[in-house]
Design a protein around this motif. Structure first.
Motif, PDB file in Angstrom:
ATOM      1  N   LYS A 172      10.564 -12.249   0.550  1.00 17.19           N
ATOM      2  CA  LYS A 172      10.534 -11.799  -0.847  1.00 17.19           C
ATOM      3  C   LYS A 172       9.152 -12.020  -1.468  1.00 17.19           C
ATOM      4  O   LYS A 172       8.666 -11.168  -2.217  1.00 17.19           O
ATOM      5  CB  LYS A 172      11.610 -12.529  -1.654  1.00 17.19           C
ATOM      6  N   GLU A 173       8.527 -13.149  -1.150  1.00 16.25           N
ATOM      7  CA  GLU A 173       7.198 -13.392  -1.707  1.00 16.25           C
ATOM      8  C   GLU A 173       6.204 -12.367  -1.187  1.00 16.25           C
ATOM      9  O   GLU A 173       5.407 -11.821  -1.958  1.00 16.25           O
ATOM     10  CB  GLU A 173       6.716 -14.796  -1.359  1.00 16.25           C
ATOM     11  N   TYR A 174       6.233 -12.100   0.123  1.00 14.97           N
ATOM     12  CA  TYR A 174       5.278 -11.148   0.683  1.00 14.97           C
ATOM     13  C   TYR A 174       5.478  -9.751   0.109  1.00 14.97           C
ATOM     14  O   TYR A 174       4.507  -9.038  -0.169  1.00 14.97           O
ATOM     15  CB  TYR A 174       5.382 -11.111   2.205  1.00 14.97           C
ATOM     16  N   LYS A 213       6.730  -9.137  -2.765  1.00 14.58           N
ATOM     17  CA  LYS A 213       6.636  -9.232  -4.224  1.00 14.58           C
ATOM     18  C   LYS A 213       7.944  -8.832  -4.889  1.00 14.58           C
ATOM     19  O   LYS A 213       7.987  -8.030  -5.835  1.00 14.58           O
ATOM     20  CB  LYS A 213       5.468  -8.398  -4.752  1.00 14.58           C
ATOM     21  N   ASN A 271       0.566  -5.374  -8.996  1.00 18.91           N
ATOM     22  CA  ASN A 271       1.075  -4.809  -7.755  1.00 18.91           C
ATOM     23  C   ASN A 271       1.019  -3.282  -7.805  1.00 18.91           C
ATOM     24  O   ASN A 271       1.394  -2.667  -8.799  1.00 18.91           O
ATOM     25  CB  ASN A 271       2.514  -5.271  -7.528  1.00 18.91           C
ATOM     26  N   ASP A 282      -3.756 -10.949  -4.622  1.00 16.59           N
ATOM     27  CA  ASP A 282      -3.364  -9.588  -4.263  1.00 16.59           C
ATOM     28  C   ASP A 282      -4.595  -8.704  -4.046  1.00 16.59           C
ATOM     29  O   ASP A 282      -5.487  -8.653  -4.888  1.00 16.59           O
ATOM     30  CB  ASP A 282      -2.505  -8.971  -5.370  1.00 16.59           C
ATOM     31  N   SER A 315      11.013 -10.407  -6.911  1.00 15.45           N
ATOM     32  CA  SER A 315      11.337 -11.615  -7.677  1.00 15.45           C
ATOM     33  C   SER A 315      12.808 -11.988  -7.505  1.00 15.45           C
ATOM     34  O   SER A 315      13.630 -11.183  -7.092  1.00 15.45           O
ATOM     35  CB  SER A 315      11.025 -11.405  -9.146  1.00 15.45           C
ATOM     36  N   THR A 365      -2.075 -10.717   0.240  1.00 16.19           N
ATOM     37  CA  THR A 365      -1.602 -11.467  -0.914  1.00 16.19           C
ATOM     38  C   THR A 365      -2.355 -12.773  -1.058  1.00 16.19           C
ATOM     39  O   THR A 365      -3.075 -13.202  -0.162  1.00 16.19           O
ATOM     40  CB  THR A 365      -0.097 -11.769  -0.791  1.00 16.19           C
ATOM     41  N   SER A 366      -2.134 -13.431  -2.198  1.00 25.70           N
ATOM     42  CA  SER A 366      -2.715 -14.758  -2.501  1.00 25.70           C
ATOM     43  C   SER A 366      -4.226 -14.791  -2.355  1.00 25.70           C
ATOM     44  O   SER A 366      -4.757 -15.532  -1.527  1.00 25.70           O
ATOM     45  CB  SER A 366      -2.077 -15.827  -1.617  1.00 25.70           C
TER      46      SER A 366
END
Length: 467
Positions: free
Chosen positions: A461-463, A465, A262, A205, A467, A202-203
């Protein structure tokens, strides 16, 4: 060259070599050349008071040894066959097979999570000699006479790789074509394709496909610029496709998809075509993704973990936080939470990793607290080797720092059982120091634990994806 004859020697050099005096007044960096090849290490070797210190993990592992790190004791342990060596940061007397060896001139150091030891401790007993090249600040390590090709003669330049004969048979699989159509990823090889290792970053993706035992053929290798090549993407979910000869030992071609959205990738050999891999990208179906997340509260039962300045126990702090994390995750419909322990019970390290692996979990988070000197403080997060674990650890550290407000000790690679033996992205968070009065006072308050638990949930949750 016989590797363990070399490793056995690496352990007693301190008494057998004269001092390498370089007259430095500050610790400048140096570089190391082993058997004519420059070693790449996470931190540069150092020249301290005329002694060159080198990262112990990279050298020993190059020679086939197993290196482990005990964070609480600040001790590196090297094991190979019947040999066991323990080196503790700040301690000038290493332990070899249970007995104290003679004193080193400079104690081992911990630099950015890497243990550095005097180069004199890694020499003659393993069948190696040294040469210091002042002009290039280089320590050359090379086999002694009788230990292998080039033995007995210090190299002045790396030996060039010989050009293979046209008829020479290679056991490597050549990757000949890489193509991303609007529907599929197609990877053609010259023989049976290997099983692909796929993971997400991620960051930004990305989806990464590693092909072990492979290298690019001449046509693709000719497109590399700084070891990275590109092919166009016709797929609506992918911005571009990059490829490289990612690793030489073992040989590995890496293909990276820079994503616009994603997606999940499934890839396997085409039916009836063993030399063609076919990958299909598919967006996750809304509401149907159920991620399995394992929350690991460190220590427990008879294992108290670290003990704080006021005799509070690490096991109690991490269990309180872990239970708060689990309670928050219950509100997430796309996450199924599992805990290695939810009460004050003892679970072995092996039991923790096997629990997560048997679940085929998607994510593993281990919660801990640190202890050192009263002045030490801060938050740090560990991972082991895999890029997906590093990506998860980065996200955990980011959110955890926002919650604690403590010093940023960084994201580090650590040879810790629960992140090493688990098969999914795994991170181990050291929230703060129980030996630090200010941090300890906060860590046992419910409000602080709530903030930390919420930060872990945000990271998960961020990892994933979500929301």
């Amino acid at each position: 060259m016989k590797l363990w004859s070399t490793v056995a020697t690496l352990l007693m050099i301190a008494l057998l070599l004269p001092s390498l005096a370089f007259g430095a007044t500050s610790p400048p960096t140096a570089k190391i050349v082993l058997d004519g090849k420059t070693l790449t290490t996470e931190v540069d070797p150092l020249n301290v008071d005329g002694n060159v210190l080198v990262p112990i993990r990279q050298i020993f592992e190059k020679l086939g040894a197993k290196v482990t790190w005990d964070q609480s004791k600040q001790t590196a342990t090297i094991v190979r066959d019947s040999m066991k060596i323990q080196l503790t940061v700040g301690d000038r007397k290493p332990v070899v097979n249970g007995s104290r060896a003679e004193q080193l001139e400079v104690a081992p150091m911990n630099v950015k999570g890497n243990v550095l030891v005097p180069v004199r401790f890694v020499g003659q007993k393993i069948g190696y000699d040294f040469k210091w090249v002042q002009e290039t600040s280089t320590v050359q390590i090379f086999p002694k006479s009788g230990q292998g090709s080039g033995a007995g003669t210090p190299p002045t330049t790396p030996t060039p790789t010989p050009t293979p004969n046209p008829g020479q048979v290679s056991d490597k699989v050549l990757v000949k074509t890489i193509q991303l159509t609007k529907d599929q990823l197609l990877v053609g090889t010259d023989k049976k394709s290997p099983q692909a290792n796929v993971f997400k970053l991620t960051s930004p993706d990305r989806i990464v496909i590693d092909l072990p035992g492979t290298e690019l053929d001449a046509s693709l290798a000719g497109k590399l610029v700084n070891n990275v090549g590109e092919v166009p993407s016709l797929h609506p979910m992918v911005e571009k496709v990059r490829f490289s000869n990612f690793n030489n030992d073992p040989a590995t071609v890496r293909i990276t998809l820079d994503m616009k959205a994603n997606a999940d990738l499934t890839i396997s050999a085409a039916a009836g075509q063993a030399n063609l891999l076919v990958g299909v990208l598919k967006a996750p179906e809304p509401g149907k993704t159920k991620y399995k997340v394992v929350i690991d509260a460190g220590h427990g039962g008879t294992d108290s973990g670290a003990v704080s300045l006021t005799n509070k126990k690490e096991k109690d702090f991490v269990l309180a936080v872990a239970n708060k994390v689990a309670k928050l995750l219950e509100k997430e419909p796309n996450i199924q939470t599992y805990m290695t322990r939810s009460t004050d019970t003892f679970v072995t390290l092996k039991g923790r990793s096997e629990f997560a692996n048997n679940l085929d979990a998607d994510l593993f988070l281990s919660i801990h607290a640190n202890k050192a000197t009263p002045t030490a403080g801060g938050t740090e997060t560990f991972y082991y080797e895999r890029a997906d674990s590093k990506a998860f650890a980065n996200v955990v550290q980011k959110h955890l720092l926002e919650a604690t407000g403590f010093k940023n000790r960084g994201v580090k690679e650590g040879d810790l059982h629960v992140v090493r033996e688990t098969k999914m992205p795994a991170a181990l968070a050291e929230v703060g120091f129980l030996s630090n009065a200010q941090e300890e006072a906060l860590m046992y308050t419910s409000a602080f634990q709530d903030k930390v638990a919420a930060s872990f949930v945000a990271a998960i949750k961020e990892y994933l994806k979500i929301s």
